[in-house]
Design a protein around this motif. Structure first.
Motif, mmCIF file in Angstrom:
data_model
loop_
_atom_site.group_PDB
_atom_site.id
_atom_site.type_symbol
_atom_site.label_atom_id
_atom_site.label_comp_id
_atom_site.label_asym_id
_atom_site.label_seq_id
_atom_site.Cartn_x
_atom_site.Cartn_y
_atom_site.Cartn_z
ATOM 1 N N THR A 43 0.892 -1.136 0.101
ATOM 2 C CA THR A 43 -0.327 -0.026 -0.010
ATOM 3 C C THR A 43 0.935 1.265 0.123
ATOM 4 O O THR A 43 1.885 1.485 0.928
ATOM 5 C CB THR A 43 -1.032 -0.007 1.223
ATOM 6 O OG1 THR A 43 -1.850 -1.247 1.054
ATOM 7 C CG2 THR A 43 -2.022 1.090 1.112
ATOM 8 N N THR A 44 0.445 2.367 -0.852
ATOM 9 C CA THR A 44 1.461 3.340 -0.784
ATOM 10 C C THR A 44 0.645 4.574 -0.419
ATOM 11 O O THR A 44 1.302 5.541 -0.308
ATOM 12 C CB THR A 44 1.521 3.850 -2.449
ATOM 13 O OG1 THR A 44 0.351 3.932 -3.098
ATOM 14 C CG2 THR A 44 2.403 2.555 -2.916
ATOM 15 N N THR A 45 -0.590 4.599 0.181
ATOM 16 C CA THR A 45 -1.323 5.657 0.628
ATOM 17 C C THR A 45 -1.029 5.713 2.299
ATOM 18 O O THR A 45 -0.860 4.748 2.970
ATOM 19 C CB THR A 45 -2.788 5.487 0.323
ATOM 20 O OG1 THR A 45 -3.481 4.653 0.942
ATOM 21 C CG2 THR A 45 -2.917 6.138 -1.117
ATOM 22 N N THR A 46 -1.017 6.705 2.962
ATOM 23 C CA THR A 46 -1.216 7.130 4.381
ATOM 24 C C THR A 46 -2.023 7.864 4.803
ATOM 25 O O THR A 46 -2.892 8.689 4.168
ATOM 26 C CB THR A 46 0.397 7.820 4.587
ATOM 27 O OG1 THR A 46 0.441 8.743 4.033
ATOM 28 C CG2 THR A 46 1.528 6.658 4.301
ATOM 29 N N THR A 47 -2.297 7.906 6.006
ATOM 30 C CA THR A 47 -3.374 8.649 6.669
ATOM 31 C C THR A 47 -2.846 9.571 7.859
ATOM 32 O O THR A 47 -1.674 9.382 8.611
ATOM 33 C CB THR A 47 -4.232 7.771 7.670
ATOM 34 O OG1 THR A 47 -4.993 6.792 6.841
ATOM 35 C CG2 THR A 47 -5.455 8.628 8.221
ATOM 36 N N GLN A 135 14.374 2.440 -1.279
ATOM 37 C CA GLN A 135 13.459 3.704 -0.629
ATOM 38 C C GLN A 135 12.192 3.300 -0.358
ATOM 39 O O GLN A 135 11.836 2.470 -1.319
ATOM 40 C CB GLN A 135 13.996 4.851 -1.416
ATOM 41 C CG GLN A 135 13.702 4.877 -2.837
ATOM 42 C CD GLN A 135 13.804 6.051 -3.819
ATOM 43 O OE1 GLN A 135 13.985 6.939 -3.317
ATOM 44 N NE2 GLN A 135 14.031 5.927 -5.290
ATOM 45 N N PHE A 136 11.687 3.938 0.526
ATOM 46 C CA PHE A 136 10.253 3.835 0.593
ATOM 47 C C PHE A 136 9.916 2.283 0.879
ATOM 48 O O PHE A 136 9.035 1.839 0.048
ATOM 49 C CB PHE A 136 9.359 4.261 -0.402
ATOM 50 C CG PHE A 136 9.520 6.002 -0.515
ATOM 51 C CD1 PHE A 136 9.009 6.718 0.386
ATOM 52 C CD2 PHE A 136 10.230 6.566 -1.615
ATOM 53 C CE1 PHE A 136 9.207 7.934 0.267
ATOM 54 C CE2 PHE A 136 10.548 7.645 -1.614
ATOM 55 C CZ PHE A 136 10.001 8.550 -0.586
ATOM 56 N N PRO A 141 6.362 0.155 9.107
ATOM 57 C CA PRO A 141 5.165 1.062 8.640
ATOM 58 C C PRO A 141 5.693 2.638 8.216
ATOM 59 O O PRO A 141 6.538 2.959 8.835
ATOM 60 C CB PRO A 141 4.250 1.090 9.758
ATOM 61 C CG PRO A 141 4.802 -0.269 10.684
ATOM 62 C CD PRO A 141 6.296 -0.223 10.339
ATOM 63 N N ARG A 142 5.042 3.022 7.609
ATOM 64 C CA ARG A 142 5.151 4.503 7.077
ATOM 65 C C ARG A 142 4.024 5.387 8.097
ATOM 66 O O ARG A 142 3.135 4.884 8.549
ATOM 67 C CB ARG A 142 4.745 4.827 5.779
ATOM 68 C CG ARG A 142 5.727 3.802 4.520
ATOM 69 C CD ARG A 142 5.512 4.343 3.492
ATOM 70 N NE ARG A 142 5.876 3.593 2.216
ATOM 71 C CZ ARG A 142 5.891 3.641 1.018
ATOM 72 N NH1 ARG A 142 5.302 4.725 0.416
ATOM 73 N NH2 ARG A 142 6.528 2.773 0.255
ATOM 74 N N ASN A 182 10.221 8.257 6.041
ATOM 75 C CA ASN A 182 9.279 7.295 5.132
ATOM 76 C C ASN A 182 10.385 6.740 3.996
ATOM 77 O O ASN A 182 10.054 5.451 3.422
ATOM 78 C CB ASN A 182 8.030 7.995 4.518
ATOM 79 C CG ASN A 182 6.827 7.801 5.680
ATOM 80 O OD1 ASN A 182 6.944 7.305 6.599
ATOM 81 N ND2 ASN A 182 6.374 9.093 5.622
ATOM 82 N N LYS A 183 11.144 7.490 3.477
ATOM 83 C CA LYS A 183 12.068 7.336 2.502
ATOM 84 C C LYS A 183 13.179 6.290 2.945
ATOM 85 O O LYS A 183 13.541 5.269 2.309
ATOM 86 C CB LYS A 183 12.651 8.157 1.619
ATOM 87 C CG LYS A 183 13.532 7.940 0.708
ATOM 88 C CD LYS A 183 14.274 9.259 -0.172
ATOM 89 C CE LYS A 183 14.986 8.727 -1.185
ATOM 90 N NZ LYS A 183 15.584 9.827 -2.059
#
Length: 313
Positions: A43-47, A135-136, A141-142, A182-183
């Motif tokens: 998953t690439t989206t974050t909240t 990276q990423f 977790p992010r 995050n990176k």
């Protein structure tokens, strides 16, 4: 006359000593779910959640945490990253990104009062032992809103230091901290939730990453190291790059990569200090890397300018 030591150089040894000592695991009873990005690495989206909203609704009450106290217990004679050919406990061996680069900026502009003689932190980056890097990643977790996480775990002192010494050249500090975590931090395997065991709470790895990165940064007072050798910012002088490199490598005991800006690549701008890690990122020993490797060359001209900072604040 040799310049007097800066406050940061005085604090460096104390900060490093504390960061090296394994501490007793503390009880952290509350989750930090509102700050947690997706645990699914695909998953690439974050909240994004603000600290005020979380605390105001009682979702994430402030929870004390002693930095590094939740880190895995590792043997003192474990392998050193990038120097081991056999399998090892993944929570006590930084892999595959086993070479760590502590990177600093000389921005030529002051961001806060009193920072005229300070280099600032850029990040702590893992590479793959060959000069390349991921990276990423999905190893950890992010997260969004690093400030809120640090406040949640009562890391106001660390946050204060970061606000002075880990500052964005463009945009906000918050955006820089989120980007760096995050990176890069998500590619450091010993920060994985599983390494914290049953006591894991979302965000502990964020505290530990910034505590360890900033503890290392405080040891590396680049300005003072250069000044001790007569290399100080000047609007008129140029300096031999080889001499600067030698000074900083003697100071740190390991490889230093220098980066420069300007059309002729003759304005000293970055210093990357290179380390291996013996043990986990959280509680292991940072070992200066003395080897040459692919990607260890800077981009600077043979003679460079080291310009005084301009006031920006």
């Amino acid at each position: 006359m040799a310049p007097s030591a800066s406050l940061r150089s005085i604090l460096a040894y104390v900060g490093n000593l504390i960061s090296q000592v394994p501490l007793q695991l503390s009880d952290v009873p509350n989750p930090l779910a509102p700050f947690l990005g997706p645990t699914d690495p695909t998953t690439t989206t974050t909240t994004t959640t603000t600290a005020a909203a979380a605390v105001g609704t009682g979702i994430a009450p402030v929870t004390p945490y002693i930095p590094l106290s939740g880190a895995p217990t590792c043997p003192i004679d474990g392998p050193t990253s990038c120097n081991n050919q056999t399998s090892a406990d993944s929570c006590c061996f930084v892999h595959p990104g086993g070479r760590l680069l502590l990177t600093q900026f000389w921005d030529e502009a002051t961001h806060v009062g009193g920072s005229e003689t300070d280099w600032t932190a850029h990040g702590l980056w893992p590479d793959l032992c060959d000069g390349s890097y991921d990276q990423f990643c999905g190893m950890t977790p992010r997260f969004n809103n690093i400030t809120a996480i640090l406040k949640h775990y009562e890391q106001d002192e660390l946050l204060g230091y970061m606000s002075r010494y880990w500052v964005a050249k463009y945009g906000t500090n918050e955006h820089l901290w989120e980007h760096e975590y995050n990176k890069h931090a998500t590619c450091i395997n010993t920060l994985a939730p599983a390494c914290y065991g049953d006591a894991y709470k979302p965000g502990l790895e964020v505290v530990d990453y910034f505590e360890r990165a900033f503890g290392l940064f405080r040891q590396l007072d680049t300005y003072h190291a250069l000044a001790q050798s007569g290399i100080e910012p000047s609007s008129s002088k140029t300096f031999d790059l080889e001499i600067i490199q030698t000074v900083l490598e003697r100071f740190s005991g390991g490889r230093v990569i220098l980066k420069c800006g300007g059309r002729r690549r003759d304005r000293l701008h970055e210093a990357w200090y290179v380390y291996f890690v013996k043990g986990s990122l959280q509680s292991g020993q940072f070992v200066p890397a003395g080897d040459s490797f692919k990607g260890d060359q800077g981009n600077c001209a043979k003679r460079v300018k080291y310009l005084p900072k301009r006031k920006k604040y």
